[in-house]
Design a protein around this motif. Structure first.
Motif, mmCIF file in Angstrom:
data_model
loop_
_atom_site.group_PDB
_atom_site.id
_atom_site.type_symbol
_atom_site.label_atom_id
_atom_site.label_comp_id
_atom_site.label_asym_id
_atom_site.label_seq_id
_atom_site.Cartn_x
_atom_site.Cartn_y
_atom_site.Cartn_z
ATOM 1 N N MET A 1 0.817 -1.217 0.000
ATOM 2 C CA MET A 1 0.000 0.000 0.000
ATOM 3 C C MET A 1 0.848 1.263 0.000
ATOM 4 S SD MET A 1 -2.759 -1.226 2.820
ATOM 5 C CE MET A 1 -3.357 -2.906 2.779
ATOM 6 N N LEU A 2 2.173 1.098 0.019
ATOM 7 C CA LEU A 2 3.087 2.225 -0.089
ATOM 8 C C LEU A 2 3.948 2.031 -1.326
ATOM 9 C CD1 LEU A 2 4.307 2.549 3.609
ATOM 10 C CD2 LEU A 2 2.430 3.741 2.508
ATOM 11 N N PRO A 3 4.259 3.097 -2.066
ATOM 12 C CA PRO A 3 5.045 2.944 -3.294
ATOM 13 C C PRO A 3 6.488 2.558 -2.993
ATOM 14 C CG PRO A 3 4.699 5.265 -2.798
ATOM 15 C CD PRO A 3 3.881 4.485 -1.806
ATOM 16 N N SER A 4 7.018 1.669 -3.817
ATOM 17 C CA SER A 4 8.425 1.286 -3.717
ATOM 18 C C SER A 4 9.221 2.015 -4.791
ATOM 19 C CB SER A 4 8.582 -0.227 -3.914
ATOM 20 O OG SER A 4 7.880 -0.937 -2.922
ATOM 21 N N ILE A 5 10.436 2.392 -4.455
ATOM 22 C CA ILE A 5 11.314 3.027 -5.442
ATOM 23 C C ILE A 5 11.997 1.926 -6.242
ATOM 24 C CG2 ILE A 5 13.334 4.490 -5.777
ATOM 25 C CD1 ILE A 5 12.547 6.017 -3.283
ATOM 26 N N LEU A 6 11.655 1.858 -7.533
ATOM 27 C CA LEU A 6 12.168 0.793 -8.390
ATOM 28 C C LEU A 6 13.511 1.145 -9.012
ATOM 29 C CD1 LEU A 6 8.815 -0.033 -10.249
ATOM 30 C CD2 LEU A 6 9.712 -1.037 -8.138
ATOM 31 N N ASN A 7 13.755 2.459 -9.186
ATOM 32 C CA ASN A 7 15.000 2.880 -9.824
ATOM 33 C C ASN A 7 15.142 4.384 -9.599
ATOM 34 O OD1 ASN A 7 17.341 2.855 -11.269
ATOM 35 N ND2 ASN A 7 16.454 2.080 -13.180
ATOM 36 N N THR A 8 16.309 4.905 -9.831
ATOM 37 C CA THR A 8 16.541 6.349 -9.776
ATOM 38 C C THR A 8 17.398 6.754 -10.962
ATOM 39 O OG1 THR A 8 18.539 6.143 -8.420
ATOM 40 C CG2 THR A 8 16.445 6.408 -7.240
ATOM 41 N N PHE A 9 17.229 7.977 -11.415
ATOM 42 C CA PHE A 9 18.081 8.506 -12.472
ATOM 43 C C PHE A 9 18.131 10.020 -12.340
ATOM 44 C CE2 PHE A 9 13.828 8.304 -14.254
ATOM 45 C CZ PHE A 9 13.680 9.523 -14.909
ATOM 46 N N THR A 10 19.059 10.638 -13.018
ATOM 47 C CA THR A 10 19.232 12.082 -12.960
ATOM 48 C C THR A 10 19.037 12.684 -14.341
ATOM 49 O OG1 THR A 10 20.809 11.883 -11.142
ATOM 50 C CG2 THR A 10 20.810 13.962 -12.363
ATOM 51 N N ILE A 11 18.234 13.733 -14.401
ATOM 52 C CA ILE A 11 18.039 14.467 -15.649
ATOM 53 C C ILE A 11 18.960 15.682 -15.638
ATOM 54 C CG2 ILE A 11 16.442 15.956 -16.919
ATOM 55 C CD1 ILE A 11 14.210 14.094 -16.237
ATOM 56 N N HIS A 12 19.748 15.834 -16.682
ATOM 57 C CA HIS A 12 20.609 16.997 -16.852
ATOM 58 C C HIS A 12 19.949 17.900 -17.896
ATOM 59 C CE1 HIS A 12 23.823 14.898 -14.651
ATOM 60 N NE2 HIS A 12 23.434 13.832 -15.331
ATOM 61 N N GLY A 13 19.424 19.031 -17.472
ATOM 62 C CA GLY A 13 18.699 19.895 -18.390
ATOM 63 C C GLY A 13 19.104 21.342 -18.267
ATOM 64 N N PRO A 14 18.436 22.205 -19.021
ATOM 65 C CA PRO A 14 18.793 23.631 -19.020
ATOM 66 C C PRO A 14 18.517 24.309 -17.677
ATOM 67 C CG PRO A 14 16.764 23.242 -20.235
ATOM 68 C CD PRO A 14 17.346 21.902 -19.952
ATOM 69 N N ASN A 15 17.689 23.685 -16.830
ATOM 70 C CA ASN A 15 17.382 24.267 -15.519
ATOM 71 C C ASN A 15 18.096 23.554 -14.380
ATOM 72 O OD1 ASN A 15 15.473 26.184 -16.602
ATOM 73 N ND2 ASN A 15 14.108 24.451 -16.939
ATOM 74 N N GLY A 16 19.124 22.780 -14.711
ATOM 75 C CA GLY A 16 19.905 22.128 -13.670
ATOM 76 C C GLY A 16 19.734 20.621 -13.679
ATOM 77 N N GLU A 17 20.200 20.010 -12.591
ATOM 78 C CA GLU A 17 20.111 18.556 -12.454
ATOM 79 C C GLU A 17 18.949 18.204 -11.536
ATOM 80 O OE1 GLU A 17 23.732 16.826 -11.191
ATOM 81 O OE2 GLU A 17 24.874 17.432 -12.972
ATOM 82 N N HIS A 18 18.212 17.161 -11.902
ATOM 83 C CA HIS A 18 17.041 16.752 -11.136
ATOM 84 C C HIS A 18 17.082 15.247 -10.918
ATOM 85 C CE1 HIS A 18 15.345 20.744 -11.946
ATOM 86 N NE2 HIS A 18 15.790 20.568 -13.176
ATOM 87 N N THR A 19 17.091 14.830 -9.657
ATOM 88 C CA THR A 19 17.050 13.412 -9.333
ATOM 89 C C THR A 19 15.607 12.925 -9.399
ATOM 90 O OG1 THR A 19 18.967 13.627 -7.892
ATOM 91 C CG2 THR A 19 17.587 11.679 -7.589
ATOM 92 N N CYS A 20 15.392 11.831 -10.085
ATOM 93 C CA CYS A 20 14.040 11.284 -10.285
ATOM 94 C C CYS A 20 13.960 9.886 -9.694
ATOM 95 C CB CYS A 20 13.696 11.217 -11.767
ATOM 96 S SG CYS A 20 13.792 12.807 -12.613
ATOM 97 N N ASN A 21 12.869 9.603 -9.016
ATOM 98 C CA ASN A 21 12.590 8.273 -8.491
ATOM 99 C C ASN A 21 11.544 7.599 -9.372
ATOM 100 O OD1 ASN A 21 14.278 8.619 -6.224
ATOM 101 N ND2 ASN A 21 12.641 9.654 -5.114
ATOM 102 N N VAL A 22 11.782 6.338 -9.692
ATOM 103 C CA VAL A 22 10.845 5.568 -10.506
ATOM 104 C C VAL A 22 10.006 4.700 -9.583
ATOM 105 C CG1 VAL A 22 10.599 3.893 -12.373
ATOM 106 C CG2 VAL A 22 12.523 5.498 -12.379
ATOM 107 N N THR A 23 8.684 4.844 -9.676
ATOM 108 C CA THR A 23 7.771 4.011 -8.900
ATOM 109 C C THR A 23 6.767 3.371 -9.854
ATOM 110 O OG1 THR A 23 6.188 5.808 -8.517
ATOM 111 C CG2 THR A 23 7.969 5.556 -6.912
ATOM 112 N N SER A 24 6.008 2.415 -9.347
ATOM 113 C CA SER A 24 4.987 1.774 -10.174
ATOM 114 C C SER A 24 3.922 2.791 -10.553
ATOM 115 C CB SER A 24 4.343 0.617 -9.410
ATOM 116 O OG SER A 24 5.278 -0.391 -9.131
#
Length: 321
Positions: A1-24
């Motif tokens: 009943m709580l989301p699990s973090i399946l993966n993480t990645f970082t987006i490098h874009g014009p507004n900086g770096e953003h860490t993203c969590n992948v969930t179901s």
């Protein structure tokens, strides 16, 4: 009943770096399911199962020493069916439609500044009208832990939406919030799951309006709060009687108007008197004005409504009945 973090990645874009969590992925929030419906009701067995799971999820969070801090229908998601994971991108597009690209343009025709995307993508609708959700589909995820905290942090400011914000956040602004603050918001959410509308209503409401709703429904505030409420004379007499400008709607009135009557109008089953009384007996202690007098999640799970009506419906889902 709580989301699990399946993966993480970082987006490098014009507004900086953003860490993203992948969930179901999930289908939609419970509020989205209601927004997609004219009826704005869940079937009774579905409402029972949703409420049971939500209490179990909050109990799990509390048992691990955390307060969610932002409980409401928008943060409770309906899980995607297991078959969704088996779909290829092409099958997803065929079933739900291909992504629709909406261009981002300057209204005056100028070029877009750096860092602004050239287009946006409209999200696909994976939900269904609330009354169409079946019991096997009624599995939830409790999400959005951006406001979660430990009691050790001594957090006293609540960002929960005003309609489900506990009253101590207003009347005791310097007192640290506790697990009981979640209990008030949990009670508001359970009501909205079984009802057509929220218990405390108010579009763009003010704090004074919400306090009036609380007193209408639950009675007079604790004495020290009652005395400090500057707008009280405009809404209530000293002994708690509403003024002529304040139509009184009791707890019973709201249950009939928001729970029973809408179900009767669309021809769906109503809550019988025994179950209604069990719902009241569970919710009223959750709505105690003084935080220390509210139920714990353990006590809620042991309530008659949970044991006799709500948890058995969730058990049917769990067993695949």
């Amino acid at each position: 009943m709580l989301p699990s973090i399946l993966n993480t990645f970082t987006i490098h874009g014009p507004n900086g770096e953003h860490t993203c969590n992948v969930t179901s992925p999930a289908r939609a929030s419970l509020s989205d399911l209601k927004d997609g419906s004219w009826v704005r009701l869940f079937q009774i067995n579905v409402a029972r199962a949703l409420a049971a799971q939500l209490v179990l999820a909050v109990d799990y969070v509390h048992a691990r020493g955390f307060i969610h801090g932002d409980l409401h229908m928008g943060n409770v998601l309906l899980k995607s069916p297991p078959s969704f994971d088996q779909l290829s991108p092409e099958e997803i597009y065929e079933k739900y439609g291909a992504p629709e690209l909406d261009p981002v343009v300057h209204l005056d025709g100028k070029l877009l500044p750096p860092g602004v995307p050239s287009h946006g993508i409209a999200p696909i609708w994976l939900g269904a009208p609330s009354e169409k959700i079946t019991l096997p589909e009624a599995r939830i995820l409790l999400t959005d832990f951006g406001e979660a905290f430990s009691p050790k942090e001594a957090k006293s400011e609540s960002h929960t939406p005003l309609v489900s914000r506990p009253p101590e956040a207003r009347f005791e602004p310097n007192r640290p919030l506790s697990f009981s603050s979640d209990i008030w918001s949990l009670a508001c959410t359970i009501w909205t799951i079984i009802a057509q509308r929220q218990l405390f209503e108010g579009f763009l409401a003010t704090e004074d309006y919400m306090t009036r709703e609380h007193v209408d429904t639950l009675g007079i505030l604790p004495p020290e709060w009652w005395k400090r409420w500057d707008a009280r004379p405009d809404n209530f007499t000293e002994d708690g009687k509403p003024t002529k400008r304040n139509p009184y709607r009791s707890w019973d009135d709201r249950f009939e108007d928001s729970v029973q009557l809408p179900r009767q109008e669309v021809g769906t089953p109503l809550f019988d008197a025994e179950e209604r009384d069990a719902i009241f007996a569970m919710l009223r202690p959750m709505f105690a004005f003084r935080p220390e007098h509210r139920s714990t999640t353990k006590q809620i799970l042991e309530s008659e409504w949970m044991v006799k009506w709500a948890l058995p419906e969730y058990e049917k889902i769990r067993k695949g009945d």
